[in-house]
Design a protein around this motif. Structure first.
Motif, mmCIF file in Angstrom:
data_model
loop_
_atom_site.group_PDB
_atom_site.id
_atom_site.type_symbol
_atom_site.label_atom_id
_atom_site.label_comp_id
_atom_site.label_asym_id
_atom_site.label_seq_id
_atom_site.Cartn_x
_atom_site.Cartn_y
_atom_site.Cartn_z
ATOM 1 N N LEU A 329 0.935 -1.283 0.056
ATOM 2 C CA LEU A 329 0.114 -0.012 -0.009
ATOM 3 C C LEU A 329 0.832 1.337 0.077
ATOM 4 O O LEU A 329 0.392 2.201 -0.714
ATOM 5 C CB LEU A 329 -0.980 0.141 1.264
ATOM 6 C CG LEU A 329 -1.879 1.034 1.171
ATOM 7 C CD1 LEU A 329 -2.852 1.238 -0.091
ATOM 8 C CD2 LEU A 329 -2.683 1.334 2.514
ATOM 9 N N ALA A 330 2.031 1.294 0.735
ATOM 10 C CA ALA A 330 2.724 2.405 0.701
ATOM 11 C C ALA A 330 3.397 2.943 -0.796
ATOM 12 O O ALA A 330 3.324 3.921 -0.972
ATOM 13 C CB ALA A 330 3.989 2.465 1.846
ATOM 14 N N PRO A 331 3.886 1.928 -1.291
ATOM 15 C CA PRO A 331 4.331 2.397 -2.749
ATOM 16 C C PRO A 331 3.167 2.610 -3.541
ATOM 17 O O PRO A 331 3.327 3.590 -4.435
ATOM 18 C CB PRO A 331 5.313 1.098 -3.151
ATOM 19 C CG PRO A 331 4.788 0.032 -2.374
ATOM 20 C CD PRO A 331 4.517 0.457 -0.952
ATOM 21 N N THR A 332 1.974 2.119 -3.369
ATOM 22 C CA THR A 332 0.948 2.325 -4.397
ATOM 23 C C THR A 332 0.522 3.939 -3.834
ATOM 24 O O THR A 332 0.409 4.682 -4.746
ATOM 25 C CB THR A 332 -0.094 1.716 -3.796
ATOM 26 O OG1 THR A 332 0.038 0.148 -4.143
ATOM 27 C CG2 THR A 332 -1.607 1.674 -4.552
ATOM 28 N N LEU A 333 0.376 4.268 -2.625
ATOM 29 C CA LEU A 333 0.070 5.510 -2.492
ATOM 30 C C LEU A 333 1.166 6.593 -2.943
ATOM 31 O O LEU A 333 0.711 7.638 -3.696
ATOM 32 C CB LEU A 333 -0.228 5.683 -0.999
ATOM 33 C CG LEU A 333 -1.365 5.268 -0.216
ATOM 34 C CD1 LEU A 333 -1.271 5.426 1.213
ATOM 35 C CD2 LEU A 333 -2.619 5.854 -0.900
ATOM 36 N N CYS A 334 2.124 6.378 -2.859
ATOM 37 C CA CYS A 334 3.411 7.214 -3.667
ATOM 38 C C CYS A 334 3.056 7.276 -4.951
ATOM 39 O O CYS A 334 3.130 8.163 -5.465
ATOM 40 C CB CYS A 334 4.786 6.736 -3.352
ATOM 41 S SG CYS A 334 5.368 6.899 -1.503
ATOM 42 N N ASP A 335 2.984 6.143 -5.663
ATOM 43 C CA ASP A 335 2.676 6.004 -7.004
ATOM 44 C C ASP A 335 1.421 7.067 -7.485
ATOM 45 O O ASP A 335 1.573 7.592 -8.448
ATOM 46 C CB ASP A 335 2.633 4.738 -7.464
ATOM 47 C CG ASP A 335 2.585 4.343 -8.829
ATOM 48 O OD1 ASP A 335 2.207 5.359 -9.733
ATOM 49 O OD2 ASP A 335 2.506 3.149 -9.401
ATOM 50 N N LEU A 336 0.289 6.919 -6.730
ATOM 51 C CA LEU A 336 -0.764 7.758 -7.289
ATOM 52 C C LEU A 336 -0.485 9.113 -6.851
ATOM 53 O O LEU A 336 -1.143 9.898 -7.612
ATOM 54 C CB LEU A 336 -2.096 7.128 -5.999
ATOM 55 C CG LEU A 336 -2.566 5.758 -6.505
ATOM 56 C CD1 LEU A 336 -3.427 5.154 -5.416
ATOM 57 C CD2 LEU A 336 -3.102 5.690 -7.835
ATOM 58 N N LEU A 337 0.194 9.307 -6.105
ATOM 59 C CA LEU A 337 0.577 10.735 -5.645
ATOM 60 C C LEU A 337 1.842 11.383 -6.265
ATOM 61 O O LEU A 337 2.259 12.534 -5.990
ATOM 62 C CB LEU A 337 0.561 11.073 -4.133
ATOM 63 C CG LEU A 337 -0.445 10.758 -3.292
ATOM 64 C CD1 LEU A 337 -0.108 10.615 -1.882
ATOM 65 C CD2 LEU A 337 -1.643 11.749 -3.545
ATOM 66 N N ASP A 338 2.260 10.627 -7.249
ATOM 67 C CA ASP A 338 3.686 11.142 -8.005
ATOM 68 C C ASP A 338 4.813 11.341 -7.134
ATOM 69 O O ASP A 338 5.588 12.147 -7.548
ATOM 70 C CB ASP A 338 3.309 12.109 -8.984
ATOM 71 C CG ASP A 338 2.340 11.862 -10.008
ATOM 72 O OD1 ASP A 338 2.663 10.755 -10.443
ATOM 73 O OD2 ASP A 338 1.654 12.665 -10.353
ATOM 74 N N ILE A 339 4.949 10.340 -5.867
ATOM 75 C CA ILE A 339 6.016 10.664 -5.097
ATOM 76 C C ILE A 339 6.964 9.495 -5.417
ATOM 77 O O ILE A 339 6.512 8.140 -5.330
ATOM 78 C CB ILE A 339 5.467 10.582 -3.737
ATOM 79 C CG1 ILE A 339 4.596 11.723 -3.302
ATOM 80 C CG2 ILE A 339 6.692 10.325 -2.540
ATOM 81 C CD1 ILE A 339 4.072 11.912 -2.029
#
Length: 520
Positions: A329-339
């Motif tokens: 989930l953590a990398p998924t959130l970063c991906d969705l937020l362009d982080i």
């Protein structure tokens, strides 16, 4: 983007409507799923509470971050030194803060489990009450909705809410138990034959010792939980209490969603609903407990509603059945937020599935439990292999193999009749272990380095064995004692300092606390 992460302790996926449950327990969660994506094969890498949330927010397996259990060295988070987060392995909240997000939690998790590093995720943390106890949903909402109203006109915040209602004890009261009972028939399994067989499965939170914790106890909430599970009626009483607690939480989820609509920010706020772990209700003989590395404990609900993304995808993309971990989930959130995703995180993004696209599934998952037993398991699309390293006080077999697709309640052990499959699953477990603990630079596996003490914080096996004898089950006491006998006896030497889960006086204090009340 505003993001609300809703963490519902002990929410079993298949007792919610997005996962096909027969009872209408979660209409508000279903409304969220109708405009989001439901992930059907999402699993906790580590369980229960402390290992799961540590894995979620560290982006790493417990074998790496150090937290596989609930006390002692098995619960020691491997925190980086210095005056700031390790750039290679920051906590999720730290990563979000580095990229402009204001992070807040309404949760008493850090205090409940002495996991103070969890606070490192947040600029602001709030406990809904002054009590060191599992708050109810109305207490969480009282604080959380006030926070949302005060920050409604701001952007780029992340709010983590922890709800506890489905966790024992079910304190929502008889009204909600009755609502659950009236909502439809209880699950057909376990039937009476299965319940009768579970009398030979010993352990805290087993059928006959449903409320054994440190000492024998009776139900503290008889209106929602029976004293034991001896009959089908007992089981239905128990499951009605659990389902009623879920219904109570879902009603308060509805209040939160309505508040977002009233404030006009519902179409600008992403909502993620998940859990730290599920719950066993008869599987492997365990009831109302999350003490094994099995399917009902490790399978998690995950519903993601992301405005501007999930509301545009076709209906056939609203379910994803790829094998996923909560550390993804953590990398998924970063991906969705362009982080950018930190190099030290061990999960991988499934953001494409949130966008409605097909993703490649892992061939298998490995997950572990370390609070009530020491177990690790391998899950493929159809099968589950479980390996026990320490049984705690529970009747946990050393190895088991199940066809979960054909046998969802884990009633038929295939270990003897499928030796080639068992060998393949053992190979997956060994491959995973060597990747994360058997290469240069790897730290010792905390599950193996703490086997000397094992998962004995909640229950002392020696005292529990005596309880079995006191209740006419001497043959089960002998079975437990045999399982606890070291194959290669060694000296009882601690790694760093004395690590005694039962120091003088602790048992006596608990016994006095839970002594039977007059009239019960």
């Amino acid at each position: 983007m505003r993001i609300i992460y809703i963490d519902v302790d002990t929410l079993r996926a298949d007792h919610t409507q997005p996962y096909g449950y027969g009872r209408p327990t979660t209409p508000n969660l279903q409304s969220l799923a109708d405009r989001g994506v439901t992930f059907d094969r999402y699993y906790a890498s580590d369980s229960p509470c402390l290992p799961s949330r540590t894995a979620l927010t560290s982006g790493q397996f417990g074998i790496t971050n150090g937290v596989v259990g609930h006390f002692g060295e098995a619960a020691r988070f491997r925190l980086d030194s210095g005056h700031g987060p390790d750039p290679h392995r920051p906590l999720l909240g730290q990563r979000l803060q580095q990229h402009g997000y204001y992070t807040t939690a309404v949760s008493m998790f850090a205090e409940r489990h002495r996991a103070y590093y969890f606070h490192g995720n947040f600029r602001e943390t709030i406990r809904a009450t002054g009590a060191l106890n599992d708050e109810q949903a109305h207490e969480i909402n009282h604080v959380a909705l006030d926070w949302i109203r005060r920050h409604a006109r701001e952007d780029d915040w992340y709010l983590h809410l922890t709800y506890w209602d489905p966790h024992t004890n079910y304190v929502t009261g008889a009204e909600w138990t009755e609502r659950a009972a009236a909502s439809g028939p209880a699950p057909a399994w376990p039937d009476q034959a299965a319940i009768d067989g579970h009398a030979e499965v010993y352990g805290p939170r087993s059928a006959l010792d449903l409320h054994y914790s440190v000492v024998p106890q009776r139900s503290p909430v008889p209106e929602t939980m029976p004293d034991a599970v001896r009959t089908r009626a007992d089981f239905e009483h128990l499951i009605n209490g659990y389902d009623g607690a879920i219904m109570y939480w879902d009603q308060h989820l509805g209040q939160l969603l309505e508040t977002l609509r009233e404030l006009g920010i519902d179409e600008e706020t992403a909502i993620i609903v998940s859990a730290d772990h599920g719950e066993s209700f008869g599987e492997n003989g365990s009831y109302a407990e999350h003490g094994l590395a099995n399917e009902p404990t490790h399978r998690l609900p995950l519903v993601v509603s992301w405005p501007g993304v999930t509301d545009r995808i076709p209906d056939q993309a609203r379910h994803c059945d790829s094998l996923l971990y909560n550390i993804d989930l953590a990398p998924t959130l970063c991906d969705l937020l362009d982080i950018p995703v930190p190099a030290g995180w061990q999960g991988r993004s499934f953001a494409d599935a949130v966008r409605g696209e097909a993703i490649v599934s892992r061939p298998y998952l490995v997950f572990g439990h370390g609070a009530h037993t020491y177990q690790r398991a391998v899950r493929t699309r159809d099968h589950l292999y479980i390996r026990t390293y320490h049984p705690g006080s529970f009747r946990a077999e050393w190895e088991q193999l199940f066809d979960v697709s054909a046998d969802p309640h884990l009633t038929r052990d295939l270990l003897a009749e499928r030796p080639e499959l068992a060998g393949e699953m053992r190979g997956h477990l060994a491959e995973w272990w060597h990747r994360y603990a058997g290469r240069p630079g790897a730290l010792p596996d905390p599950m193996l380095t703490t086997l000397q003490v094992g998962p004995t914080y909640y229950n002392d096996p020696a005292r529990y064995a005596q309880h079995l004898r006191d209740t006419g089950r001497a043959h089960l006491a002998e079975d437990l004692e045999q399982r606890l006998t070291a194959v290669t006896p060694g000296s009882a030497v601690s790694w760093h300092a004395p690590d005694d889960p039962w120091p003088p006086g602790r048992h006596e204090r608990f016994a006095a606390r839970f002594a039977p009340k007059e009239g019960r």
